[in-house]
Design an enzyme around this catalytic site. Sequence first.
Site, short mmCIF file in Angstrom:
data_model
loop_
_atom_site.label_atom_id
_atom_site.label_comp_id
_atom_site.label_asym_id
_atom_site.label_seq_id
_atom_site.Cartn_x
_atom_site.Cartn_y
_atom_site.Cartn_z
N GLU A 67 -3.88 -8.46 5.44
CA GLU A 67 -4.88 -9.18 6.22
C GLU A 67 -5.62 -8.29 7.22
OE1 GLU A 67 -1.78 -10.42 5.85
OE2 GLU A 67 -2.07 -12.28 4.72
N HIS A 85 5.36 -8.03 7.12
CA HIS A 85 5.30 -8.74 5.85
C HIS A 85 6.71 -9.14 5.46
CE1 HIS A 85 4.62 -9.54 1.55
NE2 HIS A 85 3.36 -9.73 1.89
#
Length: 381
Positions: free
Chosen positions: A320, A267
Amino acid sequence: MTTTPAVPRGLAGVVVTDTALGDVRGREGFYHYRQYSAIELAQTRGFEDVWYLMVHGELPDRAAAADFAARTAALRTLPAEVREALPAIARAGAVSGPLAGLRTALSLLGASAGFRPVYDIGAEQRREDALAACAAVPTILTALHRLGRGLSPVEPREDLPHAANYLYMLTGSEPEPAHARAVEQYLISTVDHGFNASTFTARVVASTGADLAACLVAAVGALSGPLHGGAPSRALDTLDAIGTPDRIDGWIREQVLSGHRIMGFGHPVYRTEDPRSRMLKSLAQGFGGPLVDFAVEVERQVEAILAELKPGRELHTNVEFYAGVVMELCGLPRAMFTPTFSAARVIGWSANILEQAEDSKIIRPAARYVGAPPPQPVPAP
């Protein structure tokens, strides 16, 4: 010659404005909406309460919560002009899918509802426009999905909470309470997340004074990029490609050594475990089953391999990875993973648009020119 100061690529870490909507503290693995932990809100509150918080700045009491839920539920039915156009939009987007169709439908919604530039209207009308658009998005998305598969849209029900109604419109059946609550928690956890690409895009357009629909269409366009909102289904595709536990090590090593990104890991902000991933993993494990067991084992081995091959970098699952698992377990088709994300994030976009609309200064950054030295003589034709 004047020079502009260098800034990080992608404006990473550059503070561009003040906000009271929330923050992401990446080194701590924490983010919040207003003054409340987003994860705690997802664990203890319903979607409408968090929606109210983002719009009004405080959590509602029971009376305000009931009134807000009823008001927003009544806005779910689409105007006739939008409803009648959806079959053509679905046919045109047969390949690109509901997210692309949402851009067109939102433009039509804004036009048919008479949305005016945020610069020209007061705060109350801006809020009304925002509520109308946010309530309509799930109806638009589910209708486009069903029309794209030769099915009739399912009209919204005002007696169901937001998340349960979304699943009902998607499938035509009232969802199991556990599935509705899991999807609701996912939706809450993805309402807002700092100045990500789509949120910043919405604020840039809002800074021009454009109408609320125009701001949302721009945000959806940014979200449609695979580097932003398109990873939940791709993370599941990774699990499918690996196939079995004995293939994890070899498959992942080959991908990493070839320079390929492992979808669902890493991320740009978090340097610890993504708190959204932690919550969604817990939800997935509550359902249990072979898919969850396999996902957990993939996570364990991928993190070990990444630690070995990319030492010094903190690479963990992001939202996700387990979002895809949870949505699959709750019966959402993969083509609707990113559209479902947008059904939540539209709340955060709208809150940011409302906040930006209070500041009449247009966002107009500069670029550093690096081309051939000007002025060059114009060559003869």
